[in-house]
Each structure stands twice: as structure tokens, then as C-alpha cells.
Design an enzyme around this catalytic site. Sequence first.
Site, short mmCIF file in Angstrom:
data_model
loop_
_atom_site.label_atom_id
_atom_site.label_comp_id
_atom_site.label_asym_id
_atom_site.label_seq_id
_atom_site.Cartn_x
_atom_site.Cartn_y
_atom_site.Cartn_z
N LYS A 101 0.91 -1.31 0.04
CA LYS A 101 -0.06 0.13 -0.07
C LYS A 101 0.79 1.14 0.12
O LYS A 101 1.75 1.52 1.01
CB LYS A 101 -0.95 0.01 1.44
CG LYS A 101 -2.35 0.30 1.16
CD LYS A 101 -3.00 0.04 2.17
CE LYS A 101 -4.41 0.49 2.17
NZ LYS A 101 -5.10 0.68 3.45
C1 E4P Z 1 -8.37 0.79 3.74
O1 E4P Z 1 -7.74 0.35 2.75
C2 E4P Z 1 -8.25 2.26 4.22
O2 E4P Z 1 -6.86 2.49 5.06
C3 E4P Z 1 -9.22 2.34 5.64
O3 E4P Z 1 -10.54 1.68 4.74
C4 E4P Z 1 -9.41 4.03 5.83
O4 E4P Z 1 -10.72 3.69 6.63
P1 E4P Z 1 -11.12 4.81 7.73
O5 E4P Z 1 -11.41 6.10 6.91
O6 E4P Z 1 -12.34 4.60 8.30
O7 E4P Z 1 -9.78 5.22 8.51
#
Ligand code: E4P
Length: 214
Positions: free
Chosen positions: A83
Site C-alpha cells: 500500500k
Molecule cells: C483501507 O484501505 C483504508 O485504509 C481504510 O478503509 C480507511 O478507513 P477509515 O477512513 O475509516 O480510517
Amino acid sequence: MKIFMDTANVEEIKGYVDWGIVYGVTTNPSLIAKTGRTQAEVIPEIAALVEGPVSAEVISTECEGMVKEARELVKIAQNIVVKIPCIPEGLKAVKILTAEGIKTNVTLVFSMSQALMAARAGATYVSPFIGRLDDIGVDGVQLVANIVQAFKLYGIETEVIAASVRNLEHVEKVMLTGCQIATIPTKVLAQMIKHDLTDKGLATFLADYEKSKK
Ligand code: E4P
């Protein structure tokens, strides 16, 4: 639409893997911090539990550091996806990693332009954040729909992961966008199977069965 779990909690993942619904997992530094464990501890365990893609995020903000971290992360298991934040250095890293055959998930995507750039840099996945856009009064589901439509229009193969999913409405609306994946927190996943009429209907069936027993 495939279901990914948006959590770094190994016990939670185990429970849902048994349901046969978990295609992949996404983590981020905040989700890992919540577990009280380190990325080095949880990612190998998650990657062993789930056959599909498991996203692990880099911490560096410079291309060189991201690439170095990514090369280490993919040594953990064959299903690791790296990521990378949607910033200029991130795009440079994606280009290098893609050329090496390393899969990437470009995260923190909040616009069509960012999604296009990430895809053109070679990202395997892009992750637009629905809930965080809703928080600032922008329709997050609409952004997912727009990215999916644009990628289709131009034959872009990068898959879209609907991220920052906060509720059932988000899940059910993104299902209609053609988005390939939604990454869903455990709390929302637990709600997805529930319906009052299912519980009432089952109670009635069981009561009637008792009545009909000879
Ligand atoms: C996933 O890849 C993201 O990091 C995650 O969905 C972020 O979610 P949030 O905005 O609830 O922290």
C-alpha cells in the site's frame, strides 16, 4: 463485488474466513496500532489466513524508502500487496515496483485525477476513501462510481477498492457502481448478515416445527 476485511485484527479475520466470504484484507498503520501489535507480527499471520491479496502499508514518504520497504514486505508471503500513499513520491515508487512485478494498492485517493494518475503509474488497485469524503460533505460513493466508469471507458485494468466504508448504506450503494472490491470493517461486516425478518422468520419456522412434531 469482492469482500475484503479492513482490519489488522487476526482473531476477527479468523471468524469471517470460516464464512467463506473473505477474499482479501487491507491494513493501515492506524488499524495495526489498534491491535497493540506490530506490522511485522500481524501481516505474516493474516497472509497465512487469507489466500487473496493482503495490503500492508509503507511508512516512508520518499520513493527510495517506499521501494525498500515494499521489497521487504513482499518477502513475507506471495499474496502481499504494498500500500502506497497517493503522493508524487508514491507514484514514482509504484512505477518501479510495477516493473518488478510487485502489486500495489494506492491509498488515500480522494479524486478522479489522483485515481487516474495512480492507475497510469501502474497501480494494481486504487483505494478511494468514501467515509472521509462524506465527512467533508463530498459524496464518496459517487467518487467510486465515477472512477469505475472512467476506468471502464478507457480500458484501465487497475481495480477499484472502495475504502473507508462506514455503514451498510455505503456497501449497498457501492455494489451498484461496478466497483470490483469493497474493504469493509468488521463492525459493518457483522451488520451485513443481519435482518430482523430473517430472525423472526427462523423463530416462526422452528416454533411451527415443534408444533408439527408427532
Ligand atoms: C483501507 O484501505 C483504508 O485504509 C481504510 O478503509 C480507511 O478507513 P477509515 O477512513 O475509516 O480510517
